[in-house]
Design a protein around this motif. Structure first.
Motif, PDB file in Angstrom:
ATOM      1  N   HIS A  44       1.281  -4.537  -9.031  1.00 11.16           N
ATOM      2  CA  HIS A  44       1.496  -3.116  -9.315  1.00 11.16           C
ATOM      3  C   HIS A  44       2.723  -2.592  -8.564  1.00 11.16           C
ATOM      4  O   HIS A  44       3.316  -1.610  -8.981  1.00 11.16           O
ATOM      5  N   SER A  87      -0.690  -6.511   0.477  1.00 10.77           N
ATOM      6  CA  SER A  87      -1.461  -6.884  -0.707  1.00 10.77           C
ATOM      7  C   SER A  87      -0.589  -7.570  -1.757  1.00 10.77           C
ATOM      8  O   SER A  87       0.595  -7.260  -1.894  1.00 10.77           O
ATOM      9  N   SER A  88      -1.206  -8.469  -2.520  1.00  2.95           N
ATOM     10  CA  SER A  88      -0.478  -9.240  -3.527  1.00  2.95           C
ATOM     11  C   SER A  88      -0.205  -8.445  -4.799  1.00  2.95           C
ATOM     12  O   SER A  88       0.413  -8.937  -5.718  1.00  2.95           O
ATOM     13  N   ARG A  89      -0.677  -7.221  -4.842  1.00  4.22           N
ATOM     14  CA  ARG A  89      -0.658  -6.455  -6.093  1.00  4.22           C
ATOM     15  C   ARG A  89       0.715  -6.437  -6.777  1.00  4.22           C
ATOM     16  O   ARG A  89       1.712  -6.021  -6.204  1.00  4.22           O
ATOM     17  N   LEU A 130      -5.165   1.215  -8.163  1.00  8.17           N
ATOM     18  CA  LEU A 130      -5.353  -0.125  -8.720  1.00  8.17           C
ATOM     19  C   LEU A 130      -6.440  -0.148  -9.788  1.00  8.17           C
ATOM     20  O   LEU A 130      -6.692  -1.166 -10.414  1.00  8.17           O
ATOM     21  N   THR A 131      -7.093   0.971  -9.981  1.00  8.43           N
ATOM     22  CA  THR A 131      -8.092   1.033 -11.049  1.00  8.43           C
ATOM     23  C   THR A 131      -7.419   1.251 -12.399  1.00  8.43           C
ATOM     24  O   THR A 131      -8.067   1.175 -13.431  1.00  8.43           O
ATOM     25  N   GLU A 132      -6.134   1.512 -12.378  1.00  5.59           N
ATOM     26  CA  GLU A 132      -5.415   1.695 -13.642  1.00  5.59           C
ATOM     27  C   GLU A 132      -5.239   0.341 -14.327  1.00  5.59           C
ATOM     28  O   GLU A 132      -5.018  -0.664 -13.669  1.00  5.59           O
ATOM     29  N   GLU A 149       4.235   6.864  -2.982  1.00  5.61           N
ATOM     30  CA  GLU A 149       3.536   8.111  -2.655  1.00  5.61           C
ATOM     31  C   GLU A 149       3.091   8.193  -1.192  1.00  5.61           C
ATOM     32  O   GLU A 149       3.124   9.242  -0.570  1.00  5.61           O
ATOM     33  N   ASP A 150       2.651   7.075  -0.629  1.00  3.78           N
ATOM     34  CA  ASP A 150       2.141   7.096   0.751  1.00  3.78           C
ATOM     35  C   ASP A 150       3.176   6.657   1.782  1.00  3.78           C
ATOM     36  O   ASP A 150       2.842   6.425   2.935  1.00  3.78           O
ATOM     37  N   ASP A 164       0.846  -1.204   0.000  1.00  2.87           N
ATOM     38  CA  ASP A 164       0.000   0.000   0.000  1.00  2.87           C
ATOM     39  C   ASP A 164       0.881   1.255   0.000  1.00  2.87           C
ATOM     40  O   ASP A 164       0.522   2.280  -0.561  1.00  2.87           O
ATOM     41  N   ALA A 174      -3.796   1.741  -2.950  1.00  2.00           N
ATOM     42  CA  ALA A 174      -4.898   0.987  -3.558  1.00  2.00           C
ATOM     43  C   ALA A 174      -5.696   1.817  -4.559  1.00  2.00           C
ATOM     44  O   ALA A 174      -6.205   1.295  -5.539  1.00  2.00           O
ATOM     45  N   LYS A 175      -5.770   3.124  -4.319  1.00  2.00           N
ATOM     46  CA  LYS A 175      -6.631   3.913  -5.213  1.00  2.00           C
ATOM     47  C   LYS A 175      -6.128   3.918  -6.660  1.00  2.00           C
ATOM     48  O   LYS A 175      -6.908   4.203  -7.573  1.00  2.00           O
TER      49      LYS A 175
END
Ligand code: SF4
Lengths: 431, 174
Positions: free
Chosen positions: B75, B71-73, B27-29, B41-42, B19, B24-25
């Motif tokens: 990204h 998270s497994s992302r 992840l819509t990409e 960034e965070d 994160d 997470a925000k």
């Protein structure tokens, strides 16, 4: 050779060992949601490999942001929907029938003892509650899972966690797993399966076992795992009744997966829950856990009840038992997201939805919702959310916000007080 | 194969989660490129500015234990890849993050805590890391001196890097 449950699953599913210690397993179920799958689909298309290994072994849901909140999330849904259609994936759950992945897939009977399960989602470990090896993976592993039905893992090392004693009033599976994560730390189970055993686990419902296994990843674990027993048989019976002559036969069959007496464990952890207090996190890591008495009175702005950890029917029942006949603090925003449509309608039938609404909660549709700060229920900088979810990372529910993880019981009484409160001090079933 | 090595970004903390690497925000990409500007960034870390030149010019990250937990992302490795950071050196990784790195043909190097501490001695000295992939060795060079460290990755990790990732490897083999 004496084997653990995980070792048995690995042995029966081993497709290839391309290098010593690298186990490529056949995967029984590949689960997909709209956040990590569309990018895998696009990549497969770009590589000219837009194929699926077996449409019946793919289980697909839109759950993180549903209904779509903007063009981007609408597009993610669209990619997933069209892909499911073009590959004849029958088990695709779209709005109106969708719910949080780790709640809806077990509910549909998709997970069985001895299965291998992967998903592009770290909380896939939840499904180990059925005696399966279930692991979260990244998008590339997911792509290969979709394409070939295989995934590579290292040797399955297992940490045995014996949970014994008498569960005190006001203490639930969530408190137990938070206590275990505190002990193991956020990296204590890295590369390991966490095998939950002991009388307390035997006495747990499948829902509670899923809560335990759900948070294995918060200690770094690859999968949680429980021995499949009578409780597992009862839960799965509607789906397996034609496979077995009776429940006894099913149980006998499930027992073949049990870890052998004398199997080798990486280490063993013993937890006696008899004196355990409700547990709550205080920092930005899930192992920063304190007993409720140390945190009681901490003010909160929002209370969230839901998620793949604690959005199941028994969680809503517990919360409602405290909320019944009471109203929440006017300074708190209460949000509840029943995890699946079935849970929602069950809660409705049982009068639980009305209890939540009368108490002043906002009831949302089944979705991940506030859990990951990308759709509903985002908190503002400086705000605090008391939450039944599984992660308290900085920014998790909104930039600059803070999350306290807790059980549905603690969340419910915290909503009433507007401050972190101790459910043991409340009479259930009304003021 | 990707290119490995260059200017170092030191992240002096354990348990940096995905994160923090990419919120997470985003992840819509649905493209890796769109993630680029939001790397770390965070992350709240004293002296760290996600928009500063230290982050922008980096090619290698050096950090502590349990990097990439949460998270497994995928990204998370992607946001590094897009910013031309193909190497992370840490005293430990979360399993999924580590696998994601190799699955993308990137290099996750695990070194003992003591070696990591020696790397951190170069933190404020404009450090650069060279990777000798063939011999599994990294060399740090900075204004205060230099040091070399041997690392170990598995045969499978190597195969993934050389095949250009897991999709190609698996599709050819299964
Ligand atoms: S409820 Fe939260 S933790 Fe569970 S799958 Fe959804 S976003 Fe992930």
């Amino acid at each position: 050779m004496k084997m653990t449950l995980a070792e048995k699953v690995f042995k029966t599913h081993l497709r290839d060992e391309p290098f010593p210690g690298t186990k490529v397993l056949d995967i029984d179920v590949v689960m997909c949601h709209e956040i990590t799958t569309p990018i895998a689909i696009n990549d497969l298309v770009a590589r000219g490999k837009d194929r699926v290994f077996d449409p019946d072994r793919l289980k697909v849901v839109i759950d993180h942001v549903t209904p779509a909140k903007d063009t981007k999330t609408a597009l993610q849904g669209k990619i997933l929907r069209e892909w499911a259609r073009r590959h004849n994936i029958r088990d695709f759950f779209d709005i109106g029938r969708n719910g949080v992945c780790h709640a809806i897939f077990p509910e549909k009977g998709f997970i069985r003892p001895g299965y291998t399960v992967i998903m592009g989602d770290s909380h896939t470990c939840t499904h180990g509650a059925f005696g399966a090896f279930a692991a979260g993976v990244g998008t590339t592993d997911l792509e290969v899972g979709i394409l070939k039905g295989v995934c590579a893992f290292g040797e399955p090392k297992t940490i045995r966690i014996d949970i014994d004693g008498t569960v005190p009033e006001g203490v639930y599976a969530k408190d137990i797993i938070l206590r275990i994560i505190k002990e193991l730390t956020v990296k204590g189970a890295t590369d390991c399966v966490m095998e939950f055993r002991g009388d307390v686990v035997k006495g747990m419902t499948m829902e509670s076992r899923m809560t335990l296994c759900n948070m294995a990843i918060e200690a770094g674990g690859t999968s949680g795992i429980c021995m499949p027993d009578e409780v597992t048989v009862d839960y799965l019976w509607p789906f397996i009744s034609s496979d077995y002559k009776d429940k006894k036969a099913a149980l006998e069959d499930f027992k073949k997966w049990w870890s052998d007496e004398g199997a080798r464990y990486e280490k063993t952890l013993k937890i006696d829950v008899s004196g355990l207090e409700p547990q709550v996190t205080y920092g930005y890591k899930p192992d920063e856990v304190k007993s409720i008495s140390e945190l009681e009175g901490t003010p909160v702005d929002q209370v969230y009840i839901g998620s793949c950890t604690n959005g199941r029917i028994e969680d809503l029942r517990v919360a409602a038992s405290y909320l019944k006949g009471r109203t929440i603090s006017p300074y708190v925003r209460g949000i509840v997201s029943p995890a699946t449509p079935k849970i929602f309608s069950q809660a409705d039938d049982e009068g639980i939805i009305k209890i939540f609404m009368d108490a002043g909660f906002c009831v949302t549709n089944p979705t991940c919702g506030a859990c990951l700060g990308m759709s509903t229920g985002v908190i503002a900088p400086g705000e605090v959310c008391a939450s039944t979810t599984n992660r308290n990372f900085s920014g998790r529910m909104g930039k600059g916000g803070m999350v306290h993880l807790m059980s549905p019981a603690v969340a419910a009484v915290t909503a009433i007080e507007g401050r972190i409160a101790d459910p043991r001090k409340f009479k259930k079933g009304g003021a | 194969m990707k290119s490995f090595g260059g200017k170092v970004l030191f992240l002096e903390r354990s348990d940096i989660n995905t994160d923090e690497i990419i919120p997470a925000k985003y992840l819509t990409e649905i493209s890796k490129e769109a993630l680029g500007p939001h790397m770390l960034e965070d992350l709240r870390l004293e002296g760290f500015d996600p928009n500063g030149s230290g982050a922008k010019d980096a090619k290698v990250i050096v950090t502590r234990a349990n990097f990439g937990c949460g998270s497994s992302r995928e990204h998370a490795p992607w946001v590094f890849e897009i910013n031309d950071i193909n190497v992370v050196v840490a005293s430990g990784f979360a399993r999924i993050f580590r696998q994601n790195m190799f699955n993308c043909g990137m290099l996750a190097i695990e070194l003992p805590e003591a070696d990591i501490s020696r790397l951190f001695e170069h933190q404020r000295a404009d450090a650069k890391i060279d990777v000798d992939y063939k011999n599994s060795r990294i060399t740090i060079v900075s204004s205060i001196g230099s040091g070399a460290f041997d690392y170990h990755i598995s045969e499978f990790d190597r195969a993934l890097i050389e095949a250009g990732g897991w999709v190609e490897f698996a599709d050819a083999r299964y």
